[in-house]
Write a protein that holds these residues in place. Sequence first.
Motif, short mmCIF file in Angstrom:
data_model
loop_
_atom_site.label_atom_id
_atom_site.label_comp_id
_atom_site.label_asym_id
_atom_site.label_seq_id
_atom_site.Cartn_x
_atom_site.Cartn_y
_atom_site.Cartn_z
N TYR A 134 0.83 -1.20 0.00
CA TYR A 134 0.00 0.00 0.00
C TYR A 134 0.87 1.26 0.00
O TYR A 134 1.92 1.30 0.63
CB TYR A 134 -0.92 0.04 1.23
CG TYR A 134 -1.91 -1.09 1.29
CD1 TYR A 134 -3.12 -1.02 0.61
CD2 TYR A 134 -1.64 -2.24 2.04
CE1 TYR A 134 -4.04 -2.06 0.66
CE2 TYR A 134 -2.55 -3.29 2.10
CZ TYR A 134 -3.74 -3.20 1.40
OH TYR A 134 -4.64 -4.23 1.46
N ASN A 135 0.38 2.26 -0.68
CA ASN A 135 0.97 3.60 -0.68
C ASN A 135 0.04 4.48 0.14
O ASN A 135 -1.11 4.73 -0.24
CB ASN A 135 1.08 4.12 -2.12
CG ASN A 135 1.83 5.43 -2.21
OD1 ASN A 135 2.13 6.05 -1.20
ND2 ASN A 135 2.12 5.87 -3.42
N ILE A 136 0.55 4.96 1.28
CA ILE A 136 -0.27 5.74 2.21
C ILE A 136 0.07 7.22 2.06
O ILE A 136 1.22 7.63 2.23
CB ILE A 136 -0.05 5.28 3.65
CG1 ILE A 136 -0.41 3.79 3.77
CG2 ILE A 136 -0.89 6.11 4.63
CD1 ILE A 136 -0.24 3.22 5.15
N TYR A 137 -0.94 8.02 1.78
CA TYR A 137 -0.76 9.44 1.55
C TYR A 137 -0.77 10.22 2.88
O TYR A 137 -1.21 9.69 3.91
CB TYR A 137 -1.86 9.97 0.63
CG TYR A 137 -1.84 9.33 -0.74
CD1 TYR A 137 -0.78 9.55 -1.62
CD2 TYR A 137 -2.89 8.49 -1.15
CE1 TYR A 137 -0.76 8.96 -2.87
CE2 TYR A 137 -2.87 7.91 -2.41
CZ TYR A 137 -1.80 8.14 -3.26
OH TYR A 137 -1.78 7.56 -4.49
N PRO A 138 -0.29 11.47 2.88
CA PRO A 138 -0.25 12.26 4.12
C PRO A 138 -1.60 12.40 4.80
O PRO A 138 -1.67 12.55 6.02
CB PRO A 138 0.29 13.62 3.66
CG PRO A 138 1.07 13.32 2.42
CD PRO A 138 0.34 12.19 1.75
N GLN A 139 -2.69 12.34 4.03
CA GLN A 139 -4.02 12.48 4.60
C GLN A 139 -4.50 11.20 5.28
O GLN A 139 -5.55 11.17 5.91
CB GLN A 139 -5.02 12.89 3.52
CG GLN A 139 -4.77 14.26 2.93
CD GLN A 139 -3.61 14.29 1.93
OE1 GLN A 139 -3.14 13.24 1.47
NE2 GLN A 139 -3.15 15.48 1.58
N GLY A 140 -3.71 10.10 5.14
CA GLY A 140 -4.05 8.84 5.79
C GLY A 140 -4.76 7.84 4.90
O GLY A 140 -4.91 6.68 5.27
N ASN A 141 -5.24 8.27 3.74
CA ASN A 141 -5.86 7.33 2.80
C ASN A 141 -4.78 6.61 2.01
O ASN A 141 -3.60 7.00 2.03
CB ASN A 141 -6.83 8.06 1.87
CG ASN A 141 -6.18 9.18 1.09
OD1 ASN A 141 -5.25 9.83 1.58
ND2 ASN A 141 -6.65 9.42 -0.11
N PHE A 142 -5.14 5.55 1.29
CA PHE A 142 -4.11 4.73 0.65
C PHE A 142 -4.67 3.99 -0.56
O PHE A 142 -5.89 3.83 -0.72
CB PHE A 142 -3.52 3.73 1.65
CG PHE A 142 -4.55 2.90 2.39
CD1 PHE A 142 -5.02 1.70 1.87
CD2 PHE A 142 -5.04 3.33 3.62
CE1 PHE A 142 -5.95 0.94 2.56
CE2 PHE A 142 -5.97 2.57 4.33
CZ PHE A 142 -6.43 1.37 3.79
#
Length: 244
Positions: A127-135
């Motif tokens: 998974y690639n997790i973005y700064p906003q917490g979604n992925f």
Amino acid sequence: MTYCCALRLKQGLVFISDTRTNAGVDHISVYRKLYTFGVKGERFICIQTSGNLATTQAVIGHLENHLALKQEPNLYSVNTMFEVAGLVGQTLRKVIADVTEDTQEQSNYYCSLLVGGQISGEEMQLYNIYPQGNFISATSDTPYFQIGESKYGKPILDRALSYDMPLDEALRCSLISFDSTLRSNVSVGMPLDAMIYLKDSLEVPKGKRINDSDPYFQHISKQWSETLKKGLQDLPKPTNDYFE
């Protein structure tokens, strides 16, 4: 800056991260950006980090503390890699919210994370997790993720990497991706941390730290440069109308 790359392939997972952090040209340090967690025979989890160093260390610190204090949910109590990604994303979001409670400058504290691994009875996931917490998750069509200074190493992965590629070949492809990045961007630096996980092994690999003097990395770097030069020379010469 940093560069991290992770692959989810048919035979297993490949993770490589550099270790350079800098706050200006006169303040360059080495920090590990590849972290592993696991229970032999039950689960393996790898987390790679890029971005604000304080944020990434706080995220890893919270995850480790929850394990040490057996607070739930934690990386060893959740049942799927999807839940692992959700927990890491939630932790990241909380850390950023806490440190920016009195400021609107959230972007200064942003970081990105790659989370991969396998839990017994489940398929491998990345998974690639973005700064906003979604992925988002890797697929057979898109079998790799990059975070950090990715643009210099992306072309070789786009051209050569495939989901069915053997792990040893995928490792070579990834190392060349790093070699290209190291040559073109001084914010990415040695040593590198590399790790290969074999599908369904449920072992926590030892991993390898690759230094400037590593003979294998030096060899493939030199050979890749020579291969590119020879390939350029072997290309057909341009036709005369290019010079008119």
